[in-house]
Structure formats: structure tokens, C-alpha cells
Design an enzyme around this catalytic site. Structure first.
Site, PDB file in Angstrom:
ATOM      1  CG  ASP A 115      -0.184  -0.380   2.525  1.00 30.29           C
ATOM      2  OD1 ASP A 115       1.022  -0.089   2.638  1.00 30.29           O
ATOM      3  OD2 ASP A 115      -0.810  -0.972   3.414  1.00 30.29           O
ATOM      4  CG  ASN A 168      -8.332  -1.235  12.773  1.00 29.46           C
ATOM      5  OD1 ASN A 168      -7.396  -1.844  12.242  1.00 29.46           O
ATOM      6  ND2 ASN A 168      -8.890  -0.172  12.220  1.00 29.46           N
ATOM      7  CG  HIS A 216      -5.341  -1.996   9.507  1.00 28.79           C
ATOM      8  ND1 HIS A 216      -5.431  -0.967  10.405  1.00 28.79           N
ATOM      9  CD2 HIS A 216      -4.034  -2.017   9.108  1.00 28.79           C
ATOM     10  CE1 HIS A 216      -4.251  -0.382  10.544  1.00 28.79           C
ATOM     11  NE2 HIS A 216      -3.383  -1.012   9.764  1.00 28.79           N
ATOM     12  CD  GLU A 260      -8.359   1.213   8.491  1.00 34.27           C
ATOM     13  OE1 GLU A 260      -8.406   0.366   9.404  1.00 34.27           O
ATOM     14  OE2 GLU A 260      -7.597   2.187   8.528  1.00 34.27           O
TER      15      GLU A 260
END
Length: 253
Positions: free
Chosen positions: A67, A136, A138, A143
Site C-alpha cells: 500500500d 483494529n 487491518h 480497514e
């Protein structure tokens, strides 16, 4: 699923580098999926060390990064091109033309993502994908949400991710709110996956990834369905993980 319990971050990094190094030795023209963030820095340090010792040769290796932030110039110190150059590429003999990162400066999100997906496909796919784990759940910048994204896409970063990234920027308003990322489907098409997790603050989410239900609300939980995934975590990251119910896993101390 293979789970390695490392004594500390350094041992985690060394084992991860040994797995990546073995891939490079066995397949000198392999495609490595690479990750950024603090977790893989130690792993890259070992790869550089072993390259300079003459143990590894990256001349035929191609890399595909997970990314990058949308809108950051390649020379921005917080961009992932800069990160990879500083932490790995400039210290090994990988060819610049063989390193690939989403085009952060392409304003057309659909074009940027379809172009990168095509680049991965034309390379023959990723042989070994390195991942970190967000607080979280990810992976990449995928997400928590309602669906698992199939392909590369533009994502609006969760507030928790933006908050976690503030420490890397001089001002809070400089933190990008969007990023281009490989999709969950893109990641899952890698032949092998290597997930690195360090620190007690990741122990709760790691337990959900390993033992919880597979759900897009915990994106990394999808790794339970991959045929060849290795998790290397230090003892702090595994402190809340129930390893008793193995469910087909192989666990190494």
C-alpha cells in the site's frame, strides 16, 4: 496455520528474515509482497545484514508493496517509497525497476488501483506476502467493514489508523486520510503469507484473528482460510491468545 512464538522482537525479526531469505534462495526470481510500518524494520535489517555477508542475492527478485498513502510524493519522508528505500532497497541489490508500489500521485483512484492490480497479475502473482497487523485487525490498509474487498482499492482510513499514524507526522493535519492498498482478495491470492505481530497491545486483536470468527470487521481473520499462512509473534503479542485449541494449527515455541 503455523504459529511461531518468539522470545522477543529481535528473535521474531530474525525468524521472519530467515523465512524470506529461504524463499529468495530457493526461488531467485520470486515476487515478494512487502510491508511498511515499524514491525518489519527488524526483519529488513537482517535481510540487509545477510545480503552484505554474501548470503542473499536480490538481483532477480521483484517486490510488490502492500500500500501507500494517496497524495504523498515519492520523496516524502512519510511515504512508503521513501520508507522502503531507506529501510531496505538502497542497501541490497534489488533492481529499482523491479520494485513496485501503488502510484500515490495518481489522482484517479480507479486507474491507480486497476494499474497496480494488473502489475501484480503480470508478475505472476506474489510468492510470499509479508504482513503486519493493525490494532483494529487491518492488514494493508483494509480497514474493518462490511465486506472483504477483492482487489486493490482506495480506502478512507479509520480514525484509529489516522490516530496511530500521527506520530510519524509533524502536524496532525498532515496525516493522509486515504490510501491505495491491495485488497483482501489480492492478499489471499499470494502463495504464502507471513504475518508478524509484536507487543502486548496487539495481543487482544491477535487472539480475535486466530480464534475469532472470520469477519470483515476483523479483516485479518480471513487468514484462517489461507492454505499456507505463518504467524510469528513475540510472547507479549501471544499473551492473550488461546493456543490450546489448535484447530489444525502447528505451534512452535
Amino acid at each position: 496455520m503455523k504459529i511461531y512464538k518468539a522470545e522477543n522482537y529481535d528473535k521474531l525479526s530474525e525468524r521472519a528474515a530467515s523465512i524470506i531469505g529461504a524463499e529468495v534462495v530457493s526461488n531467485p526470481e520470486c515476487v515478494l509482497g512487502l510491508a511498511t510500518g515499524s514491525t518489519p524494520v527488524g526483519t529488513y535489517g537482517y535481510l540487509k545484514k545477510w545480503y552484505h555477508a554474501g548470503l542473499l542475492d536480490f538481483a532477480g527478485v521483484r517486490s510488490m508493496n502492500l500500500d501507500d498513502y494517496k497524495g504523498l510524493k515519492p520523496d516524502n519522508e512519510q511515504g512508503y517509497y521513501y520508507f522502503m528505500k531507506q529501510n531496505l532497497f538502497q542497501d541490497i541489490n534489488i533492481k529499482p525497476e523491479n520494485t513496485h508500489i501503488p502510484d500515490s500521485m495518481e489522482t484517479d483512484s480507479e486507474k491507480a488501483c486497476s494499474d497496480y492490480e494488473r502489475t501484480i497479475e503480470e508478475s505472476g502473482g506474489v510468492d510470499l506476502q509479508l504482513l503486519g497487523l493493525g490494532h483494529n485487525g487491518h492488514i494493508g490498509f483494509n480497514e474493518p467493514g462490511e465486506i472483504f474487498e477483492k482487489n486493490c482499492h482506495c480506502v478512507t482510513l479509520a480514525a484509529s489508523t489516522v490516530e496511530a499514524n500521527k506520530r510519524f507526522f509533524e502536524r496532525a493535519e498532515d496525516v493522509p486520510s486515504q490510501a491505495y492498498t491491495m485488497g483482501i482478495g489480492t492478499i489471499m491470492r499470494a502463495k504464502k503469507i507471513l504475518l508478524l505481530v509484536s507487543g502486548k497491545d496487539k495481543s487482544g486483536i491477535l487472539n480475535r484473528v486466530i480464534n475469532g470468527p472470520v469477519t470483515p470487521k476483523v479483516p485479518a481473520s480471513i487468514l484462517q482460510f489461507h492454505p499456507d499462512v505463518t504467524i510469528i509473534a513475540d510472547k507479549d503479542a501471544l499473551s492473550e491468545v488461546d493456543l490450546q485449541e489448535r484447530k489444525g494449527r502447528t505451534i512452535y515455541e
